[in-house]
Design an enzyme around this catalytic site. Structure first.
Site, PDB file in Angstrom:
ATOM      1  CG  ASP A 133      -1.995   0.614   1.086  1.00 37.80           C
ATOM      2  OD1 ASP A 133      -2.674   0.851   0.169  1.00 37.80           O
ATOM      3  OD2 ASP A 133      -3.052   1.686   1.664  1.00 37.80           O
ATOM      4  CG  HIS A 140      -4.802  10.234   2.823  1.00 39.21           C
ATOM      5  ND1 HIS A 140      -5.674  10.224   3.818  1.00 39.21           N
ATOM      6  CD2 HIS A 140      -3.728   9.665   3.735  1.00 39.21           C
ATOM      7  CE1 HIS A 140      -5.488   9.489   4.588  1.00 39.21           C
ATOM      8  NE2 HIS A 140      -4.717   8.949   4.728  1.00 39.21           N
ATOM      9  NE  ARG A 149       4.799  14.829  10.496  1.00 41.18           N
ATOM     10  CZ  ARG A 149       4.024  13.711  10.262  1.00 41.18           C
ATOM     11  NH1 ARG A 149       3.334  13.211  11.204  1.00 41.18           N
ATOM     12  NH2 ARG A 149       3.710  13.717   9.156  1.00 41.18           N
ATOM     13  CD  GLU A 205      -5.996   4.737   4.740  1.00 37.91           C
ATOM     14  OE1 GLU A 205      -5.929   3.789   3.637  1.00 37.91           O
ATOM     15  OE2 GLU A 205      -5.743   5.332   5.527  1.00 37.91           O
ATOM     16  CD  GLU A 207      -5.533   2.838   0.241  1.00 38.99           C
ATOM     17  OE1 GLU A 207      -4.601   2.935  -0.939  1.00 38.99           O
ATOM     18  OE2 GLU A 207      -5.063   2.777   1.495  1.00 38.99           O
ATOM     19  CG  ASP A 239      -5.901   0.546   3.476  1.00 38.55           C
ATOM     20  OD1 ASP A 239      -5.998  -0.452   5.008  1.00 38.55           O
ATOM     21  OD2 ASP A 239      -5.161   1.290   3.857  1.00 38.55           O
ATOM     22  NE  ARG A 243      -7.783   6.235   9.731  1.00 33.03           N
ATOM     23  CZ  ARG A 243      -6.805   6.217   8.629  1.00 33.03           C
ATOM     24  NH1 ARG A 243      -5.782   5.499   8.456  1.00 33.03           N
ATOM     25  NH2 ARG A 243      -7.889   6.224   7.235  1.00 33.03           N
ATOM     26  CD  GLN A 246      -3.008   4.700  10.736  1.00 29.92           C
ATOM     27  OE1 GLN A 246      -4.292   4.371  10.764  1.00 29.92           O
ATOM     28  NE2 GLN A 246      -2.104   4.955   9.736  1.00 29.92           N
ATOM     29  CE1 TYR A 250       2.135   7.357  14.410  1.00 31.94           C
ATOM     30  CE2 TYR A 250       3.399   7.587  12.434  1.00 31.94           C
ATOM     31  CZ  TYR A 250       1.986   7.851  13.648  1.00 31.94           C
ATOM     32  OH  TYR A 250       2.871   9.654  14.113  1.00 31.94           O
ATOM     33  CE  LYS A 259      -3.632   2.098   7.575  1.00 34.78           C
ATOM     34  NZ  LYS A 259      -4.076   2.739   6.477  1.00 34.78           N
ATOM     35  CB  THR A 263      -7.347  -4.711   2.168  1.00 39.79           C
ATOM     36  OG1 THR A 263      -6.467  -4.733   2.697  1.00 39.79           O
ATOM     37  CG2 THR A 263      -7.191  -3.562   1.035  1.00 39.79           C
ATOM     38  CB  THR A 366      -6.361   8.015   1.785  1.00 36.79           C
ATOM     39  OG1 THR A 366      -6.058   6.636   2.085  1.00 36.79           O
ATOM     40  CG2 THR A 366      -7.552   8.553   1.243  1.00 36.79           C
ATOM     41  CD  GLU A 380      -7.730  12.448   4.497  1.00 37.91           C
ATOM     42  OE1 GLU A 380      -8.267  11.630   3.495  1.00 37.91           O
ATOM     43  OE2 GLU A 380      -7.322  13.638   3.569  1.00 37.91           O
TER      44      GLU A 380
HETATM   45 MN    MN Z   1      -4.035   2.933   3.069  1.00 32.96          MN
END
Ligand code: MN
Length: 431
Positions: A133, A140, A149, A205, A207, A239, A243, A246, A250, A259, A263, A366, A380
């Site tokens: 992926d 995104h 950030r 997501e 995609e 996907d 969250r 994740q 991550y 993830k 899928t 995404t 988002e």
């Molecule tokens: Mn993805």
């Protein structure tokens, strides 16, 4: 006959069909009745049975072998044949299914060649050896980066490296079984120790999926000029993402259990040939962005290696379904939001000598747009779960709930061309 008129099909439902007119002819693997999985072609609201057509003798000469290989219960060997064989089959299919086909009478008189699509069960069309992926949706990356950030949304490698992680091929599906809410470790706000339990921030997501055709030998990189020879076709890809899992897992190595639980892809493989009329120049990079390093830069790829495909996400909750309501659109986006082309993804993936194999699958990442209404994930849309989305029933969502069905669609439209689509990528959340 006016040469500018599009070719029609004797399969009446194909003419004007939003996804599967004669100009598309995507391949897939289906089963019907008590017959096992086999290769087929979507035409209107029917599936053309390649195995039955081969057996009835509708393919002659060199294309018979190609059609036989495409009629198997997985498309890996067909993908391995590459573009020339794929084009040969496409031409033969187009001739067979065209309104003025000399074989129309015998095709229509042959039982078991066309199955109603709504009676067919669709399978993942190839045995996927590896699934990767990417993260090429620039908006995104910006939208999500900004949440985590605010001062430094995009890390400096993004404009040099097509970022990706290795996904899990074993949990790919076509959406015919519900997506079970995963359990895992999450760290509640303000806590220092995680707890174990069901994911509370389940997301989708939006995609595109990319099917790899002929592979490469280990140690032999695929040059950017040759990368498109290694792409067999495209699908939609959801996907599913946990969250909260994740966020905790991550760093420093990227997504893992957040993830790998599921899928979902759309089942039809829309070929590179069907998408050729919807190619586009890669959008210019903003002023001040670096040029790709030479191994990722090919003038032809920059001039025509992007895709102009409209993408859509819809949500159908259990309550909406019970009330007979239509699915509600959450976002409309486009594949032109990719910062890297598919050819650049293929070349970068192999540049260290990594072996790609027929039937490998890439996700693009995404594909959000820059504005509200174009976001390809709830993360988002809800600014990280801070705002809720209100649905036509009055229901609110920050993340997905039990019974929610996520539907992805894609549409290719261009002046003077017959529009084609991908069919839907659908999955229902359970738990
Ligand atoms: Mn993805």
């Amino acid at each position: 006959m006016n040469a500018s008129l599009p070719r029609l099909s004797w399969v009446a439902s194909a003419n004007g069909h939003p996804d599967f007119p004669l100009q598309n002819l995507p391949l897939g693997v289906f089963s019907h009745g008590d017959q096992g999985p086999r290769g087929g072609v979507a035409i209107g609201d029917r599936v053309f049975d390649l195995q039955a057509a081969v057996q009835a003798g509708f393919f002659q000469g060199a294309v018979r072998e190609v059609a036989t290989i495409a009629s198997r219960d997985r498309l890996n060997d067909f993908f391995a044949l590459g573009a020339t064989a794929r084009q040969r089959l496409r031409h033969a299919l187009s001739d067979l299914l065209a309104e003025d086909s000399p074989q129309r009478g015998s095709l229509q008189a042959t039982a078991g060649l066309l199955h109603p699509m709504d009676e067919c069960r669709m399978h993942v069309p190839a045995q996927v050896g590896d699934y990767t992926d990417f993260y090429v949706g620039i908006h995104h990356a910006m939208n999500v980066g900004r949440l985590f950030r605010p001062d430094n949304p995009l890390l400096p490698n993004y404009k040099y490296v097509p970022i990706a992680y290795h996904g899990r091929a074993s949990t790919l599906g076509t959406g015919d079984t519900p997506i079970k809410r995963p359990h895992g470790q999450t760290l509640a706000a303000g806590e220092e120790v995680p707890t174990f339990g069901p994911c509370k921030r389940l997301d989708y997501e939006l995609e595109m999926g990319v099917w790899i055709g002929p592979g490469n030998e280990q140690g032999q990189a695929i040059a950017i000029e040759r990368a498109s020879d290694h792409i067999a076709g495209f699908c939609l890809l959801n996907d599913w993402s946990a969250r909260d899992i994740q966020a905790w897992e991550y760093q420093p190595l990227g997504p893992f259990l957040s993830k790998s639980f599921a899928t979902t892809i759309s089942a039809w493989v829309v070929t590179a040939e069907a998408l050729a009329p919807f190619r586009s120049a890669q959008p210019l990079r903003p002023e001040g962005d670096p040029q790709p390093l030479p191994y990722l830069l090919d003038p032809l790829d920059q001039a025509s290696g992007a895709l102009d495909i409209e993408l859509e996400v819809l949500l159908l909750t259990g309550q909406m379904k019970a009330r007979g309501m239509a699915a509600h659109r959450l976002a409309l986006s486009n594949t032109l939001n990719m910062y890297w082309t598919v050819a650049q993804m293929v070349t970068h993936h192999s540049i260290n000598g990594c072996k790609l194999q027929p039937g490998d699958l890439f996700g693009t990442g995404t594909l959000s747009g820059p504005q509200a209404g174009q976001f390809g994930s709830l993360l988002e849309m809800t600014a990280g779960g801070k705002q809720s989305v209100t649905l036509p029933t009055g229901e609110e969502r920050r993340f997905l709930e039990h019974g929610d069905e996520v539907i992805l669609r894609a549409r290719c439209q261009r002046e003077g061309q017959v529009s084609i689509g991908f069919g839907e990528c659908r999955g229902v959340v359970q738990g």
